[in-house]
Design a protein around this motif. Structure first.
Motif, PDB file in Angstrom:
ATOM      1  N   ILE A  89       0.870  -1.181   0.000  1.00 24.01           N
ATOM      2  CA  ILE A  89       0.000   0.000   0.000  1.00 24.01           C
ATOM      3  C   ILE A  89       0.904   1.228   0.000  1.00 24.01           C
ATOM      4  N   ILE A  90       0.601   2.179  -0.889  1.00 22.18           N
ATOM      5  CA  ILE A  90       1.429   3.375  -1.035  1.00 22.18           C
ATOM      6  C   ILE A  90       0.610   4.602  -0.682  1.00 22.18           C
ATOM      7  N   LYS A  91       1.149   5.413   0.217  1.00 27.74           N
ATOM      8  CA  LYS A  91       0.468   6.633   0.652  1.00 27.74           C
ATOM      9  C   LYS A  91       1.404   7.816   0.488  1.00 27.74           C
ATOM     10  N   GLY A  92       0.900   8.891  -0.102  1.00 29.30           N
ATOM     11  CA  GLY A  92       1.730  10.072  -0.240  1.00 29.30           C
ATOM     12  C   GLY A  92       1.173  11.056  -1.243  1.00 29.30           C
ATOM     13  N   ARG A  93       1.991  12.052  -1.577  1.00 26.05           N
ATOM     14  CA  ARG A  93       1.561  13.067  -2.545  1.00 26.05           C
ATOM     15  C   ARG A  93       1.406  12.418  -3.920  1.00 26.05           C
ATOM     16  N   ALA A  94       0.302  12.731  -4.565  1.00 24.87           N
ATOM     17  CA  ALA A  94       0.012  12.153  -5.882  1.00 24.87           C
ATOM     18  C   ALA A  94       1.158  12.419  -6.858  1.00 24.87           C
ATOM     19  N   LYS A  95       1.652  13.644  -6.859  1.00 21.40           N
ATOM     20  CA  LYS A  95       2.721  14.020  -7.778  1.00 21.40           C
ATOM     21  C   LYS A  95       3.965  13.172  -7.564  1.00 21.40           C
ATOM     22  N   SER A  96       4.362  12.970  -6.327  1.00 24.50           N
ATOM     23  CA  SER A  96       5.564  12.185  -6.014  1.00 24.50           C
ATOM     24  C   SER A  96       5.407  10.733  -6.441  1.00 24.50           C
ATOM     25  N   ILE A  97       4.223  10.181  -6.194  1.00 25.75           N
ATOM     26  CA  ILE A  97       3.981   8.787  -6.559  1.00 25.75           C
ATOM     27  C   ILE A  97       4.004   8.614  -8.066  1.00 25.75           C
ATOM     28  N   LEU A  98       3.434   9.554  -8.793  1.00 23.24           N
ATOM     29  CA  LEU A  98       3.424   9.467 -10.259  1.00 23.24           C
ATOM     30  C   LEU A  98       4.837   9.514 -10.844  1.00 23.24           C
ATOM     31  N   ILE A  99       5.710  10.291 -10.228  1.00 25.10           N
ATOM     32  CA  ILE A  99       7.084  10.403 -10.727  1.00 25.10           C
ATOM     33  C   ILE A  99       7.840   9.087 -10.559  1.00 25.10           C
ATOM     34  N   ALA A 100       7.612   8.407  -9.441  1.00 16.54           N
ATOM     35  CA  ALA A 100       8.404   7.211  -9.110  1.00 16.54           C
ATOM     36  C   ALA A 100       7.785   5.902  -9.576  1.00 16.54           C
ATOM     37  N   GLU A 101       6.503   5.908  -9.930  1.00 18.74           N
ATOM     38  CA  GLU A 101       5.793   4.641 -10.099  1.00 18.74           C
ATOM     39  C   GLU A 101       6.376   3.736 -11.191  1.00 18.74           C
ATOM     40  N   ARG A 102       6.789   4.286 -12.321  1.00 22.62           N
ATOM     41  CA  ARG A 102       7.240   3.427 -13.410  1.00 22.62           C
ATOM     42  C   ARG A 102       8.557   2.731 -13.073  1.00 22.62           C
ATOM     43  N   VAL A 103       9.483   3.463 -12.478  1.00 21.80           N
ATOM     44  CA  VAL A 103      10.746   2.833 -12.075  1.00 21.80           C
ATOM     45  C   VAL A 103      10.480   1.740 -11.043  1.00 21.80           C
ATOM     46  N   ALA A 104       9.631   2.041 -10.063  1.00 27.63           N
ATOM     47  CA  ALA A 104       9.301   1.054  -9.032  1.00 27.63           C
ATOM     48  C   ALA A 104       8.678  -0.203  -9.636  1.00 27.63           C
ATOM     49  N   LEU A 105       7.714  -0.020 -10.540  1.00 27.53           N
ATOM     50  CA  LEU A 105       7.041  -1.163 -11.149  1.00 27.53           C
ATOM     51  C   LEU A 105       7.956  -1.937 -12.081  1.00 27.53           C
ATOM     52  N   ASN A 106       8.881  -1.244 -12.747  1.00 29.36           N
ATOM     53  CA  ASN A 106       9.828  -1.942 -13.612  1.00 29.36           C
ATOM     54  C   ASN A 106      10.711  -2.901 -12.813  1.00 29.36           C
ATOM     55  N   PHE A 107      11.209  -2.434 -11.675  1.00 28.10           N
ATOM     56  CA  PHE A 107      11.998  -3.317 -10.813  1.00 28.10           C
ATOM     57  C   PHE A 107      11.165  -4.516 -10.370  1.00 28.10           C
ATOM     58  N   LEU A 108       9.981  -4.236  -9.875  1.00 25.25           N
ATOM     59  CA  LEU A 108       9.122  -5.298  -9.355  1.00 25.25           C
ATOM     60  C   LEU A 108       8.732  -6.315 -10.427  1.00 25.25           C
ATOM     61  N   SER A 109       8.297  -5.840 -11.575  1.00 23.93           N
ATOM     62  CA  SER A 109       7.809  -6.753 -12.612  1.00 23.93           C
ATOM     63  C   SER A 109       8.933  -7.614 -13.181  1.00 23.93           C
ATOM     64  N   HIS A 110      10.136  -7.041 -13.298  1.00 22.00           N
ATOM     65  CA  HIS A 110      11.265  -7.797 -13.850  1.00 22.00           C
ATOM     66  C   HIS A 110      11.779  -8.839 -12.855  1.00 22.00           C
ATOM     67  N   ILE A 111      12.014  -8.425 -11.627  1.00 16.76           N
ATOM     68  CA  ILE A 111      12.521  -9.358 -10.614  1.00 16.76           C
ATOM     69  C   ILE A 111      11.491 -10.449 -10.335  1.00 16.76           C
ATOM     70  N   SER A 112      10.229 -10.067 -10.239  1.00 18.04           N
ATOM     71  CA  SER A 112       9.170 -11.052 -10.007  1.00 18.04           C
ATOM     72  C   SER A 112       9.034 -12.015 -11.182  1.00 18.04           C
ATOM     73  N   GLY A 113       9.247 -11.512 -12.386  1.00 18.02           N
ATOM     74  CA  GLY A 113       9.166 -12.369 -13.572  1.00 18.02           C
ATOM     75  C   GLY A 113      10.211 -13.465 -13.564  1.00 18.02           C
ATOM     76  N   ILE A 114      11.440 -13.109 -13.215  1.00 19.92           N
ATOM     77  CA  ILE A 114      12.527 -14.099 -13.155  1.00 19.92           C
ATOM     78  C   ILE A 114      12.274 -15.092 -12.024  1.00 19.92           C
TER      79      ILE A 114
END
Length: 280
Positions: A89-114
């Motif tokens: 669960i992620i809580k915080g300023r909408a702007k900050s979350i939008l800036i970081a979300e793609r990098v965060a999801l890229n790490f998660l989706s790639h590591i989880s995929g392997i």
């Protein structure tokens, strides 16, 4: 680096590089259009069954953009999750979350995929068979990818060319196999020695020499079974070469000690994850 170490410093530096790649030179020009400080709460959800990995990388992605963002982990790295599971669960300023979300999801989706792909191989093989990754990794991401393999229940092979002697067909084509093995024995300095063979006559010619592992490359199941029977009294045994999920059960059934699979890292599909507004 011969060991897989995910220190706080390593994670932070890796994420910094990823964010720099995404934000240089002018930042997120689209999210910068947002002028409000509105706070939001989002669920990080898996859209498929998976082994989850990379949560600390995701958490650091949000933290580096805005250390007031809260990333509440609900599933640990290595956890098996179902479709629809809430990972964090992620809580915080909408702007900050939008800036970081793609990098965060890229790490998660790639590591989880392997991790997920590795686990599929592990589950289909015999319990005593080690499923190993190879050096077929994305440059500069080897530590992360090998970490993901371990999350899925796999075993890390050598990390780099300094870790272990691995005498392969191209080395043998450039020299005599026995000479190469004897030179490795003289200079091993505590390192293991693995020798690749592609036929039984080649194996028989080196039986008795003091190395650690014999690697059967692209052998038929019939010859692999024979090779394992011949070599098991002297060496650890390994199989490699286009090992697929369809083949893994039969290859493991030959009694081979470990199976190395390049596709664990170079062909794993990313896991489908999403951020969704938390329902009130």
């Amino acid at each position: 680096m011969s060991k897989i170490e995910l220190s706080k410093e390593f994670i932070r530096n890796t994420v910094k590089l990823a964010l720099n790649e995404d934000l240089y030179p002018d930042g997120d020009i689209t999210s910068n259009l947002i002028k409000s400080n509105k706070n939001i709460t989002l669920n990080l959800i898996s859209n498929e069954k998976a082994i989850i990995g990379g949560l600390l990388f995701a958490k650091e992605s949000f933290n580096l953009i805005d250390n007031k963002t809260k990333f509440i982990i609900k599933k640990k790295d290595g956890s098996s999750v179902r479709k629809g599971s809430i990972i964090a669960i992620i809580k915080g300023r909408a702007k900050s979350i939008l800036i970081a979300e793609r990098v965060a999801l890229n790490f998660l989706s790639h590591i989880s995929g392997i991790a997920t792909r590795t686990n599929e191989f592990v589950r289909r093989s015999k319990k005593k068979t080690k499923i190993c990754c190879t050096r077929k990794t994305i440059p500069n991401l080897r530590v992360i990818q090998k970490y993901a393999v371990k999350l899925g229940g796999g075993t890390n092979h050598r990390f780099n060319l300094s870790d272990e002697y691995l005498i392969k067909d191209n080395h043998i084509a450039s020299s005599d196999i026995k000479t190469l093995i004897n030179n490795a024995i003289k200079n091993k300095n505590g390192r293991k020695i693995t020798v690749e063979v592609d036929n039984l006559n080649q194996l028989k010619s080196i039986i008795g020499l003091k190395f650690n592992t014999v690697l059967f490359d692209n052998m038929s199941l019939k010859n692999l079974k024979k090779g394992v029977k011949i070599a098991r009294k002297f060496y650890e045994t390994e199989a490699s070469g286009n090992i697929t999920l369809r083949k893994i059960k039969s290859v493991s059934a030959t009694g081979v000690d470990r199976i190395s699979i390049g596709s664990l890292t170079h062909s794993a599909n990313a896991i489908d994850l999403k951020l969704e507004a938390k329902r009130k």
